[in-house]
Design a protein around this motif. Structure first.
Motif, PDB file in Angstrom:
ATOM      1  N   PRO A  56       0.759  -1.247  -0.041  1.00  0.00           N
ATOM      2  CA  PRO A  56      -0.041  -0.071  -0.167  1.00  0.00           C
ATOM      3  C   PRO A  56       0.529   1.226   0.039  1.00  0.00           C
ATOM      4  O   PRO A  56       0.277   2.408  -0.037  1.00  0.00           O
ATOM      5  N   GLY A  57       2.288   1.200  -0.037  1.00  0.00           N
ATOM      6  CA  GLY A  57       3.014   2.359  -0.427  1.00  0.00           C
ATOM      7  C   GLY A  57       3.384   2.923   1.311  1.00  0.00           C
ATOM      8  O   GLY A  57       3.862   4.152   1.142  1.00  0.00           O
TER       9      GLY A  57
ATOM     10  N   THR B  14       6.166   6.090   1.542  1.00  0.00           N
ATOM     11  CA  THR B  14       5.642   7.291   2.141  1.00  0.00           C
ATOM     12  C   THR B  14       6.546   7.553   3.260  1.00  0.00           C
ATOM     13  O   THR B  14       6.848   8.991   3.174  1.00  0.00           O
ATOM     14  N   LEU B  15       6.851   6.898   4.117  1.00  0.00           N
ATOM     15  CA  LEU B  15       7.676   7.046   5.241  1.00  0.00           C
ATOM     16  C   LEU B  15       9.124   7.646   4.892  1.00  0.00           C
ATOM     17  O   LEU B  15       9.528   8.485   5.425  1.00  0.00           O
TER      18      LEU B  15
ATOM     19  N   TYR C 287      11.624   9.113   7.324  1.00  0.00           N
ATOM     20  CA  TYR C 287      11.588   8.299   8.220  1.00  0.00           C
ATOM     21  C   TYR C 287      12.343   6.825   8.084  1.00  0.00           C
ATOM     22  O   TYR C 287      12.083   6.579   7.041  1.00  0.00           O
ATOM     23  N   ARG C 288      12.570   6.189   9.223  1.00  0.00           N
ATOM     24  CA  ARG C 288      12.944   4.917   9.051  1.00  0.00           C
ATOM     25  C   ARG C 288      12.101   3.911   9.182  1.00  0.00           C
ATOM     26  O   ARG C 288      11.182   3.906  10.119  1.00  0.00           O
TER      27      ARG C 288
ATOM     28  N   LYS D  64      -2.615   8.377   4.963  1.00  0.00           N
ATOM     29  CA  LYS D  64      -1.001   8.611   4.987  1.00  0.00           C
ATOM     30  C   LYS D  64      -0.583  10.030   5.293  1.00  0.00           C
ATOM     31  O   LYS D  64       0.319  10.336   6.087  1.00  0.00           O
ATOM     32  N   GLN D  65      -1.329  10.974   4.782  1.00  0.00           N
ATOM     33  CA  GLN D  65      -0.830  12.323   4.756  1.00  0.00           C
ATOM     34  C   GLN D  65      -1.076  12.806   6.478  1.00  0.00           C
ATOM     35  O   GLN D  65      -0.644  13.495   6.735  1.00  0.00           O
ATOM     36  N   ARG D  66      -2.347  12.334   6.970  1.00  0.00           N
ATOM     37  CA  ARG D  66      -2.533  12.675   8.428  1.00  0.00           C
ATOM     38  C   ARG D  66      -1.650  12.072   9.316  1.00  0.00           C
ATOM     39  O   ARG D  66      -1.148  12.615  10.224  1.00  0.00           O
ATOM     40  N   VAL D  67      -1.080  11.044   8.886  1.00  0.00           N
ATOM     41  CA  VAL D  67       0.026  10.229   9.858  1.00  0.00           C
ATOM     42  C   VAL D  67       1.142  11.183   9.596  1.00  0.00           C
ATOM     43  O   VAL D  67       1.845  11.305  10.919  1.00  0.00           O
ATOM     44  N   LEU D  68       1.766  11.783   8.448  1.00  0.00           N
ATOM     45  CA  LEU D  68       2.934  12.473   8.445  1.00  0.00           C
ATOM     46  C   LEU D  68       2.663  13.852   9.181  1.00  0.00           C
ATOM     47  O   LEU D  68       3.594  14.202   9.857  1.00  0.00           O
TER      48      LEU D  68
END
Length: 255
Positions: free
Chosen positions: A43-44, A48-49, A54-55, A243-247
């Motif tokens: 799912p990417g 994304t990270l 991010y690691r 994903k955007q909200r997590v970042l």
């Protein structure tokens, strides 16, 4: 893939640093009948990270993916599975990390936050809201579906869905049946109230398994809810708004 050993299991994991160099670690814990690849690579999430600096780290839970299997139900308590996550951080020499789970992985992440709070900087609970406390329905038909010789004999809708998912991911169905018997241990309201780390709770608006993220967030001292619009339990994990909200959440809470 790399491997490490813990509690009698050989556990497969993937650990990728960003191209920019060393980044803050994010440990991802996948859901039932899934794997690090199905939940996080395909799912990417790794891309994304890594692209955000991010690691990215994820492993196959015991009984799943390329990790070794057991057919003993007692091996699959959330405490035992959380101990694998803690052991992986120790193996990698990581003292503190962001921890993100999805579905069963969210429950494991919660147990990790309670057993090893110093290792957990922040939490993302994906695909599981108040179901963490109230339960997520009757899953006995899923175990029966997993063990059925002929999947066509399964009439329970959720059982059919998870049997098809397990077959698609070429999972060991006997191991999954043992896992589902013990991995659904509930947390009490008092337990969840003791989780003090900044927490993002994200559930799809058409998810009929996870339960309300708002109700769970209201019981926690430092949590907020995010609704993944138009996504069900199976599709929410790869949603771009998630994903955007997590970042954004990680940017608000650096290590």
């Amino acid at each position: 893939m790399q491997y490490f050993s813990h509690d009698g299991f050989d556990l497969a994991f993937l650990d990728r640093q960003p191209a920019s160099g060393e980044g803050d670690p994010v440990l991802m814990i996948h859901g039932f009948a899934s794997s690090h690849y199905v939940n996080w690579v395909s799912p990417g999430w790794f891309k994304t990270l890594n692209d955000a600096g991010y690691r990215a780290i994820a492993f196959d839970n015991r009984g799943h993916g390329s990790s070794s299997k057991s057919y003993r139900e007692a091996d699959y308590t959330p405490d035992a599975m959380a101990s694998d996550a803690a052991a992986l951080l120790d193996h990698l020499g990581i003292g503190r990390a962001h921890v993100m789970g999805y579905s069963m992985g969210t429950r494991i992440a919660a147990f990790l936050a309670l057993s090893d709070p110093d290792k957990v900087a922040t939490l993302v609970f994906g695909g599981l809201g108040i179901g963490m406390i109230d339960g997520v329905g009757d899953w006995d038909p899923i175990a029966a579906a997993l063990l059925a010789d002929d999947p066509a004999t399964t009439t329970h809708p959720r059982g059919r869905s998870f049997r098809a998912f397990a077959d698609q991911t070429r999972s060991d169905r006997r191991a999954l049946a043992a896992c589902i018997a013990k991995s659904r241990e509930l947390l009490s309201e008092d337990d969840i109230a003791r989780i003090a780390q900044p927490t993002l709770i994200a559930v799809g608006t058409t998810d009929d398994i996870g339960g309300s993220p708002d109700e769970l967030a209201a019981l926690m001292p430092n949590a907020r809810a995010f609704h993944i619009e138009g996504r069900d339990h199976m599709l929410a994990v790869g949603d771009k708004t998630f994903k955007q909200r997590v970042l954004e959440f990680y940017a608000e809470h650096p290590l």
